[in-house]
Design a protein around this motif. Structure first.
Motif, mmCIF file in Angstrom:
data_model
loop_
_atom_site.group_PDB
_atom_site.id
_atom_site.type_symbol
_atom_site.label_atom_id
_atom_site.label_comp_id
_atom_site.label_asym_id
_atom_site.label_seq_id
_atom_site.Cartn_x
_atom_site.Cartn_y
_atom_site.Cartn_z
ATOM 1 N N TYR A 176 0.836 -1.204 0.000
ATOM 2 C CA TYR A 176 0.000 0.000 0.000
ATOM 3 C C TYR A 176 0.871 1.255 0.000
ATOM 4 O O TYR A 176 0.553 2.256 -0.639
ATOM 5 C CB TYR A 176 -0.951 0.003 1.202
ATOM 6 C CG TYR A 176 -2.338 -0.503 0.854
ATOM 7 C CD1 TYR A 176 -3.204 0.295 0.119
ATOM 8 C CD2 TYR A 176 -2.770 -1.764 1.225
ATOM 9 C CE1 TYR A 176 -4.472 -0.154 -0.219
ATOM 10 C CE2 TYR A 176 -4.035 -2.227 0.890
ATOM 11 C CZ TYR A 176 -4.887 -1.412 0.164
ATOM 12 O OH TYR A 176 -6.134 -1.853 -0.172
ATOM 13 N N PHE A 179 -0.331 3.272 -3.231
ATOM 14 C CA PHE A 179 -1.396 4.247 -2.979
ATOM 15 C C PHE A 179 -0.962 5.681 -3.306
ATOM 16 O O PHE A 179 -1.701 6.413 -3.968
ATOM 17 C CB PHE A 179 -1.917 4.130 -1.532
ATOM 18 C CG PHE A 179 -3.259 4.756 -1.363
ATOM 19 C CD1 PHE A 179 -4.405 4.081 -1.739
ATOM 20 C CD2 PHE A 179 -3.392 6.056 -0.886
ATOM 21 C CE1 PHE A 179 -5.659 4.667 -1.629
ATOM 22 C CE2 PHE A 179 -4.636 6.653 -0.769
ATOM 23 C CZ PHE A 179 -5.772 5.961 -1.146
ATOM 24 N N PRO A 180 0.245 6.098 -2.875
ATOM 25 C CA PRO A 180 0.662 7.479 -3.189
ATOM 26 C C PRO A 180 0.717 7.785 -4.687
ATOM 27 O O PRO A 180 0.622 8.939 -5.079
ATOM 28 C CB PRO A 180 2.066 7.561 -2.578
ATOM 29 C CG PRO A 180 2.089 6.520 -1.523
ATOM 30 C CD PRO A 180 1.229 5.412 -2.038
ATOM 31 N N PHE A 203 -1.771 10.120 -6.368
ATOM 32 C CA PHE A 203 -1.613 11.571 -6.290
ATOM 33 C C PHE A 203 -0.645 12.062 -7.357
ATOM 34 O O PHE A 203 -0.833 13.132 -7.926
ATOM 35 C CB PHE A 203 -1.144 11.970 -4.887
ATOM 36 C CG PHE A 203 -2.194 11.707 -3.848
ATOM 37 C CD1 PHE A 203 -3.164 12.646 -3.572
ATOM 38 C CD2 PHE A 203 -2.235 10.497 -3.177
ATOM 39 C CE1 PHE A 203 -4.149 12.392 -2.638
ATOM 40 C CE2 PHE A 203 -3.213 10.233 -2.243
ATOM 41 C CZ PHE A 203 -4.180 11.180 -1.973
ATOM 42 N N ILE A 239 6.905 12.674 -2.393
ATOM 43 C CA ILE A 239 6.061 11.480 -2.573
ATOM 44 C C ILE A 239 6.900 10.344 -3.153
ATOM 45 O O ILE A 239 6.800 9.187 -2.738
ATOM 46 C CB ILE A 239 4.864 11.783 -3.500
ATOM 47 C CG1 ILE A 239 4.072 12.979 -2.973
ATOM 48 C CG2 ILE A 239 3.966 10.555 -3.634
ATOM 49 C CD1 ILE A 239 2.822 13.299 -3.773
ATOM 50 N N PHE A 270 -4.620 -2.767 10.960
ATOM 51 C CA PHE A 270 -4.309 -2.349 9.592
ATOM 52 C C PHE A 270 -5.375 -1.409 9.044
ATOM 53 O O PHE A 270 -5.070 -0.467 8.313
ATOM 54 C CB PHE A 270 -4.159 -3.560 8.666
ATOM 55 C CG PHE A 270 -3.778 -3.152 7.263
ATOM 56 C CD1 PHE A 270 -2.453 -2.872 6.951
ATOM 57 C CD2 PHE A 270 -4.730 -3.000 6.270
ATOM 58 C CE1 PHE A 270 -2.095 -2.454 5.678
ATOM 59 C CE2 PHE A 270 -4.379 -2.578 4.998
ATOM 60 C CZ PHE A 270 -3.051 -2.302 4.706
ATOM 61 N N PHE A 329 -4.470 1.879 10.187
ATOM 62 C CA PHE A 329 -3.340 2.354 9.378
ATOM 63 C C PHE A 329 -3.817 2.825 8.003
ATOM 64 O O PHE A 329 -3.441 3.893 7.514
ATOM 65 C CB PHE A 329 -2.303 1.233 9.244
ATOM 66 C CG PHE A 329 -1.276 1.453 8.162
ATOM 67 C CD1 PHE A 329 -0.200 2.308 8.362
ATOM 68 C CD2 PHE A 329 -1.386 0.804 6.935
ATOM 69 C CE1 PHE A 329 0.744 2.518 7.363
ATOM 70 C CE2 PHE A 329 -0.446 1.007 5.931
ATOM 71 C CZ PHE A 329 0.626 1.871 6.151
ATOM 72 N N THR A 331 -2.650 11.203 3.299
ATOM 73 C CA THR A 331 -2.261 11.480 1.915
ATOM 74 C C THR A 331 -3.214 12.498 1.282
ATOM 75 O O THR A 331 -2.782 13.363 0.536
ATOM 76 C CB THR A 331 -2.218 10.188 1.071
ATOM 77 O OG1 THR A 331 -3.466 9.515 1.219
ATOM 78 C CG2 THR A 331 -1.099 9.288 1.491
ATOM 79 N N TRP A 358 -1.157 15.536 0.335
ATOM 80 C CA TRP A 358 -0.826 15.510 -1.085
ATOM 81 C C TRP A 358 -1.971 15.955 -1.985
ATOM 82 O O TRP A 358 -1.763 16.262 -3.148
ATOM 83 C CB TRP A 358 -0.345 14.110 -1.491
ATOM 84 C CG TRP A 358 0.877 13.698 -0.749
ATOM 85 C CD1 TRP A 358 1.793 14.528 -0.146
ATOM 86 C CD2 TRP A 358 1.340 12.368 -0.494
ATOM 87 N NE1 TRP A 358 2.783 13.801 0.458
ATOM 88 C CE2 TRP A 358 2.541 12.471 0.264
ATOM 89 C CE3 TRP A 358 0.879 11.101 -0.842
ATOM 90 C CZ2 TRP A 358 3.260 11.356 0.680
ATOM 91 C CZ3 TRP A 358 1.591 9.989 -0.432
ATOM 92 C CH2 TRP A 358 2.782 10.117 0.330
ATOM 93 N N VAL A 405 -2.395 18.176 -6.486
ATOM 94 C CA VAL A 405 -2.951 17.706 -7.767
ATOM 95 C C VAL A 405 -3.198 18.887 -8.700
ATOM 96 O O VAL A 405 -3.157 20.044 -8.289
ATOM 97 C CB VAL A 405 -4.254 16.893 -7.578
ATOM 98 C CG1 VAL A 405 -4.005 15.716 -6.656
ATOM 99 C CG2 VAL A 405 -5.368 17.777 -7.057
#
Lengths: 599, 343
Positions: free
Chosen positions: A471, A475-476, A479, A504, B54, B57, B65, B69, B73
């Motif tokens: 993950y 997952f990152p 982005f 990232i 998990f 997590f 994120t 992040w 975009v």
């Protein structure tokens, strides 16, 4: 039924015959499906190690662009003379990483191993329909792997045009160093691979159709077999098209034909080719390429169905819906290839059709996901490492599958096509899910592969480190893709607009390295257990399927006496009234069951 | 030096892991614990809880994120069709995020709740047609919505209807750079073919085609007028490239031997975009990073990138698109040499 062909007498005869086996016929040119399964698995693991190592090398470059690393110099030699990776080598690494992972690990390594091991054992057959073709299938695969590995060492480097090797880039040696000898070897390797895949696939189909034991109707087949069977059909129908694409490419490269080439000037030289179109190649390639995704994924889903049901001590929920969705996915996979080509300039109407068919796949996929969740519901979950990897698969199958809804929509694909959004999508839904399925299969059927047990504690460590890193790596990337970052860029430093994505990339690479290191635990467990692990008991997972009725030690013909008869489906776990929480398929139906049993 | 430290660290970590594993094995041996086969009740308990851990997590990672992040975009789209696709994109993203946030917790919660601890019995459940029908029909209905919205958008992008004739501009790709050609006063591009390439005629324009004489060839930077329809026609000299203008939500492959096209209306000038709050934020973030590294500051521009693997310098094919007012565009156009003037 064709299992009459191998009557006990014949089987006994074969067994007797094999007493005189030499080292070569037993371990090398073996025609026994169990040995061939091991050969596929070990070759697949070796190739997978190469593919994974490559990904770590290019992740170093992506996180710390153009910084020298001694490890790069060590592995890449002149392609990283100062420890900094050469841009052509970067492309070669992503190309071979993709090729190896898609074909050598997740097609041959996964299907080759488990179709071979489980089809005869779970349907109740003494071996594959043709042991000889089966042996050939492995050796073509071996030759193919060998050629691919050799291609890494040619002076101009291996193929580097991306794993899809689109012409003209792949067709013209002037276009890039990897399009010379490296590309020729790539094509030779893939041709051998396709032969291997076809020989294997035909064998699997014939075996499933004709050699099921008494009582093993199609609706009593374990879902693993359904998955392998449909996968084999997909392969047999689609790989020949890739062969034709490769042959035409070979002609364009070597014989001066113009199937894919037209009006080209390269390195200051005008080529005489005219009238061809690289889009033709893309159509041919993706006609295989998309079913290929399901050739990779379906076996993993089959394995998961089996493991989740066994380890939940519950019948798989909605058996018929599961079979139906496998068939629906397989059918649809043949009419969606154009979604890889939305922005090639093909007729927008075709784009509309492919959007429609592509998004339909979400329905059978959702059915599968929900059925897995419902199988867990009210179960008695036994967390063997195989079960953990299966749960991991369900998680990644959902996460990765969902982004397909964006990519499959042509209007949205325009902007995320070929960005890291795609890289995230297919690695999660196909790469991770399939490799998790493969790990689940290895942990679950290790007793059948190597007659010994794997260590569970090490399996836990392996799973958790792998799952978290997986993950963390992919997952990152969503982005990055939503920031417009194209894939297959050697570095992102040429565009200041991507400077704020550098952190990232560092996160991704750190997780990639951690995930790589975690695999050392698996290697240790695998090798140690294969030689020194404790002997497997007869039926370590208290499972219903036929493979657990064969002797622990491998024998030719699988069952010493008669092949058992099957009386029920494979999923009678925790059946009310049964003495234990599992009822093997060989147990006859009781009188009450005869009235209520749905098969 | 850093890498040496890195390698040593990795080796040490490995060594430690190895030793821990040995200890676990030895202690299990002493305790006569079975390390193979079905897990025991205690392990099921621990693993079930870990699976729930998990989930935490995963959800924390998801939140982190998105917060950290998400602002990186692509900013607001700068084209008319881009605004439509952007809406559909975030609608789809919202739907799949909801599905993600529902299904993942179910998966890990079930794994935790039904972990095989003492006394648990599984219930025998083969199927439930009603449930299965529901989860066939619900995704089906959502997809019908997304497919029809998507197709309507796609058709409008691919077969656009404009009030005025679009300005025709050719994007020409080769290893490794872009050239643009504006169709000139007649708004018609002259015929071109790689065979005619020589000296300054880098696009291989046919000198005998009168349509081509007023064409204007530019490199590195092209200016286009805001709020005017523009038809881009793509060609390639050598291998497949892909013309990708992420800020316009625009992409089309450049295929040797064929001409592909993509029409759009840019609706924000470069100057306007530089004042867009999201762009301002991103540029200042980028400039903080660049200043720290001692690099020149960055100013926002619409950039054309190559997005189809095309060879060793694939990662560095760029051209600036500057969206300006119509007057500025016309003034700029006058300064450029036509094809006839340049040969």
């Amino acid at each position: 039924m064709a299992n009459d062909v191998l009557t006990p007498e014949v089987a006994h005869h074969t067994e007797h015959h094999h007493h005189k086996e030499t080292f070569w016929t037993k371990y090398v040119f073996s025609m026994d499906h169990k040995m061939i399964a091991r050969q596929f698995l070990i070759t697949g693991i070796v190739m997978g190690t190469i593919g994974m190592l490559m990904s770590i090398l290019f992740r170093l470059q992506l996180a710390w662009p153009e910084q020298p690393f001694p490890i790069l110099k060590f592995f890449l030699g002149k392609w990283a003379s100062e420890g900094v990776m050469d841009p052509s080598m970067y492309l070669a690494l992503v190309t071979i990483h993709g090729t190896i992972m898609v074909f050598f690990v997740l097609t041959a390594g996964l299907s080759g191993t488990f179709s071979n091991l489980l089809i005869p054992l779970q349907i109740g057959a003494r071996d594959m329909a043709s042991g000889f073709l089966n042996m050939l299938s492995y050796w073509f695969f071996f030759a193919s792997s060998l050629v691919m590995v050799i291609s890494l060492f040619v002076p101009d480097g291996p193929a580097a045009a991306g794993w899809t090797v689109y012409p003209p880039l792949s067709a013209l040696p002037q276009a890039m160093p990897g399009s010379g000898t490296g590309m020729t070897l790539w094509l030779v390797s893939m041709t051998l691979f396709i032969v291997s895949s076809l020989l294997g696939g035909i064998n699997y189909i014939v075996t499933v159709l004709n050699m099921r034991t008494k009582g093993m109707s199609m609706t009593r087949l374990p879902l693993t077999i359904w998955a392998f069977f449909v996968t084999a059909i997909l392969g047999v129908l689609s790989f020949p098209v890739l062969l034709s694409a490769a042959l035409l490419l070979l002609f364009d490269r070597s014989l001066g034909t113009s199937f894919y080439l037209s009006d080209i000037m390269i390195q200051g030289e005008v080529l005489s080719n005219t009238g061809g179109s690289p889009i033709l190649y893309e159509h041919l390639f993706w006609f295989l390429g998309h079913p290929e995704v399901y050739i990779i994924l379906l076996p993993a889903l089959g394995i998961t169905s089996e493991v989740i049901s066994t380890m939940s001590r519950k019948p798989i929920f909605g058996y018929r819906a599961m079979v139906g969705s496998i068939l629906a996915i397989a059918f649809l996979s043949f009419i969606v290839w154009g979604h890889h080509m939305f922005v090639t300039g093909m007729n927008p109407f075709l784009g509309s059709v492919f959007t429609f068919t592509t998004l339909l796949i979400a329905i059978p996929s959702a059915v599968k996901a929900f059925n897995y969740l419902t199988t867990l519901w009210k179960g008695n979950l036994q967390f063997s490492p195989a079960m953990l990897f299966s749960i991991g698969l369900v998680s990644t199958f959902i996460t990765g599958g969902l982004t397909g809804i964006i990519l499959g929509n042509s209007a949205l694909d325009i902007n995320v096509h070929d960005t890291y959004f795609v890289v995230a999508h297919f690695h999660i839904v196909m790469g991770l899910s399939a490799i998790f399925g493969m790990f689940a299969g290895i942990y679950h059927w290790f007793p059948k592969l190597f007659t010994r047990m794997m260590n569970r504690k090490l399996g836990y460590w392996h799973f958790w480190l792998t799952f978290i890193s997986a993950y963390g790596v992919f997952f990152p990337m969503h982005f990055l893709g939503m920031s417009g970052l194209p894939r297959r860029y050697y570095t992102n430093t040429a565009f200041p607009m991507f400077d704020n994505l550098a952190d990232i990339n560092v996160v991704i690479s750190v997780f990639a390295i951690a995930g790589g290191i975690a695999q050392l635990i698996f290697f240790y467990n695998f090798i140690y257990s294969a030689f020194r692990g404790p002997k497997a008991p007869q039926n370590p997972w208290k499972s219903n399927t036929l493979e657990w009725t064969t002797p622990v030690e491998h024998i030719h013909g699988n069952w010493p006496g008669e092949i058992p008869t099957v009386h029920r489906w494979a999923y009678d776990y925790s059946k009310p009234g049964a003495p234990e929480d599992f009822v093997p398929q060989t147990v006859p139906l009781s009188d009450e069951e005869k009235n209520t049993f749905h098969n | 030096m850093m890498t040496l430290i890195g390698i040593v660290t990795i080796l040490l970590v490995l060594l430690v892991a190895w030793q821990l594993i040995r200890i676990a094995e030895l202690s299990a041996e002493i305790k006569k614990e079975n390390l193979t086969g079905l897990p025991n009740v205690k392990e099921n308990d621990v693993q079930g809880k870990l699976l729930f851990g998990f989930l935490i997590f995963l959800m924390a990672g998801f939140l982190y994120t998105v917060v950290a992040w998400g602002p990186k975009v692509l900013p607001t789209p700068a084209s008319v069709h881009g605004e439509k696709t952007e809406f559909l994109f975030y609608l789809s993203l919202g739907i799949i995020t909801a599905a993600f946030l529902i299904t993942q917790p179910i998966l890990f919660y079930f794994s935790y709740k039904y972990r095989g601890i003492k006394g648990r019995k599984a219930s025998y459940m083969e199927h439930n047609n009603k449930l299965e029908l529901i989860w066939t029909l619900v995704p089906g209905a959502v997809l019908v919505l997304l497919i029809s919205y998507g197709l309507a958008t796609w058709v409008r992008i691919m077969n656009p209807k404009f009030d005025e004739d679009p300005i025709v501009i050719e994007l020409y790709a080769k290893q490794f750079g872009w050239t643009a050609r504006i169709a000139g006063e007649d708004n018609k591009l002259g015929y071109a073919n790689a065979r005619y390439i020589e000296d300054v005629n880098i696009l291989g324009i046919d000198k005998n085609d009168p349509n081509g004489l007023d064409d204007i060839v530019v490199q590195n930077l092209i200016k286009i007028p805001v709020n005017k329809p523009i038809k881009l026609k793509m060609r390639s000299q050598d291998v497949i490239h892909s013309a990708y203008l992420p800020h316009f939500r625009l992409q089309m492959n450049c295929v040797p031997g064929a001409i592909t096209e993509f029409s759009f209306i840019p609706n924000k000038t470069t100057a306007e975009m530089r004042n867009d709050p999201m762009v301002v934020r991103q540029v200042s973030e980028i400039n903080n990073i660049r200043t720290a590294k001692g690099e020149d500051p960055y100013e926002f521009n619409y950039i054309l990138l190559c997005n189809k693997i095309c060879g060793s310098a694939h990662y560095n094919m760029q051209m600036v698109f500057e969206v300006v007012s119509e007057e500025e565009y016309k003034d700029w156009l006058k300064e450029q040499k036509t094809f006839a003037q340049s040969i």
